[in-house]
Design an enzyme around this catalytic site. Structure first.
Site, PDB file in Angstrom:
ATOM      1  N   ARG A  37      64.837  17.190   7.001  1.00  5.07           N
ATOM      2  CA  ARG A  37      64.949  15.852   6.412  1.00  5.07           C
ATOM      3  C   ARG A  37      64.706  14.820   7.506  1.00  5.07           C
ATOM      4  O   ARG A  37      65.414  14.793   8.514  1.00  5.07           O
ATOM      5  CB  ARG A  37      66.335  15.625   5.806  1.00  5.07           C
ATOM      6  CG  ARG A  37      66.692  16.528   4.640  1.00  5.07           C
ATOM      7  CD  ARG A  37      65.853  16.247   3.420  1.00  5.07           C
ATOM      8  NE  ARG A  37      66.175  17.158   2.320  1.00  5.07           N
ATOM      9  CZ  ARG A  37      65.268  17.650   1.483  1.00  5.07           C
ATOM     10  NH1 ARG A  37      63.986  17.335   1.609  1.00  5.07           N
ATOM     11  NH2 ARG A  37      65.626  18.452   0.519  1.00  5.07           N
ATOM     12  N   GLY A 115      64.865   8.557  -0.644  1.00  8.11           N
ATOM     13  CA  GLY A 115      64.282   9.816  -0.192  1.00  8.11           C
ATOM     14  C   GLY A 115      64.192   9.940   1.315  1.00  8.11           C
ATOM     15  O   GLY A 115      64.195  11.051   1.850  1.00  8.11           O
ATOM     16  N   GLU A 138      64.241 -17.348  16.239  1.00 10.88           N
ATOM     17  CA  GLU A 138      62.985 -17.354  16.979  1.00 10.88           C
ATOM     18  C   GLU A 138      62.095 -16.207  16.448  1.00 10.88           C
ATOM     19  O   GLU A 138      62.556 -15.082  16.287  1.00 10.88           O
ATOM     20  CB  GLU A 138      63.266 -17.136  18.467  1.00 10.88           C
ATOM     21  CG  GLU A 138      62.048 -17.389  19.343  1.00 10.88           C
ATOM     22  CD  GLU A 138      62.371 -17.159  20.819  1.00 10.88           C
ATOM     23  OE1 GLU A 138      61.637 -16.396  21.458  1.00 10.88           O
ATOM     24  OE2 GLU A 138      63.358 -17.744  21.305  1.00 10.88           O
TER      25      GLU A 138
END
Lengths: 177, 177
Positions: A37, A115, A138
């Site tokens: 993953r 996901g 900025e």
């Protein structure tokens, strides 16, 4: 059918950055199969649906480098770690549009890309606005473009609202949901 | 006010993965200031709003590791490079729910997180469905949960729809937009 969950077996920090980190984890399913993953860690975002004193919704136009396009968005910003959601909503509304609001109400909480990212985006509704002046950070180049309901409907119908939080907010505003 | 764009000065590939890449780019604004952009490269996704022969919308329930939660989603998948959008929609609908559709129409195209990801998600409406059998990929554990309009309204009102593409699709389905 049972919804099988997966357990982390091991993890590797690929990158630690300014706005995101990247992890690569090994996971194991309950049947013993394993997988990888790739997970973007993001602290989350808070966005604001705000109608000004003229009854117009405060959109902003901003160049977004990853998609190489100037797109419409509602005011939003990254949640600092441990920051209160309403404080973040008030800060981003003030910085990007110059408005303060007396009341914030949470409308939605959603995962833009569950996901591969931990990011959760909150949408707050801001009410009773008053203009106090902008405070852009900025490197922020943002144009504020207040839009009437009719104008929002046009933008929506023409597919010109391309950002997830903005699309959800405008659909909420236009619809009877 | 001019919306100032930024130009890439240099770039570094941090990670090349299975579902995403990560780049760290140096950019320069028109006023000479520079900044860093952390950009997740993703090939995009296609999702499908599909009503079956009983008039129920095909939702799926799936564990999502990055958010550590089982959530409702509409059927969806990653666009292969160069893949036709409709083919991808048909493939994912078939694999995840077992349904074929005669007609696909593009409803939405949106950026879930344009601040740090290139990903674009398409939502297609699928019509004239017939059941032909599921073809889950290895490692996919997905429960199909067809929902009536009344059930979708309940899920929506209770904040149980947490995925961006699913929220947008259900708001489209429920609303008069």
């Amino acid at each position: 059918m049972e919804i099988k969950q997966e357990q982390k077996v091991s993890g590797e920090r690929i990158y630690s950055g300014n706005i995101l980190n990247l992890n690569k984890d090994q996971v194991e399913f309950s049947n013993g199969l394993t997988s990888v993953r790739e997970v973007v860690e993001h602290s989350g975002g808070v966005s604001v649906l705000a109608e000004n004193e003229e009854g117009k919704v405060l959109l902003i136009k901003q160049y977004r480098y990853p998609v190489d396009e100037v797109i419409y968005e509602i005011p939003a910003g990254k949640l600092e770690i441990g920051e209160d959601l309403e404080e973040c909503a008030a800060r981003e509304l003030r910085e990007e549009t110059g408005y303060q609001a007396e009341k914030f109400t949470e409308l939605y909480k959603f995962y833009p890309t569950p996901g591969y990212s931990t990011e959760c985006i909150y949408i707050f509704q801001a009410e009773k606005l008053s203009y106090v002046g902008r405070e852009l950070e900025e490197g922020e180049y943002i144009e504020v473009v207040p839009k009437s309901k009719a104008e929002l409907k046009e933008l929506f119908k023409n597919g010109e609202l391309k950002d997830s939080k903005t699309l959800i907010s405008v659909m909420h505003y236009l619809g009877d949901l």
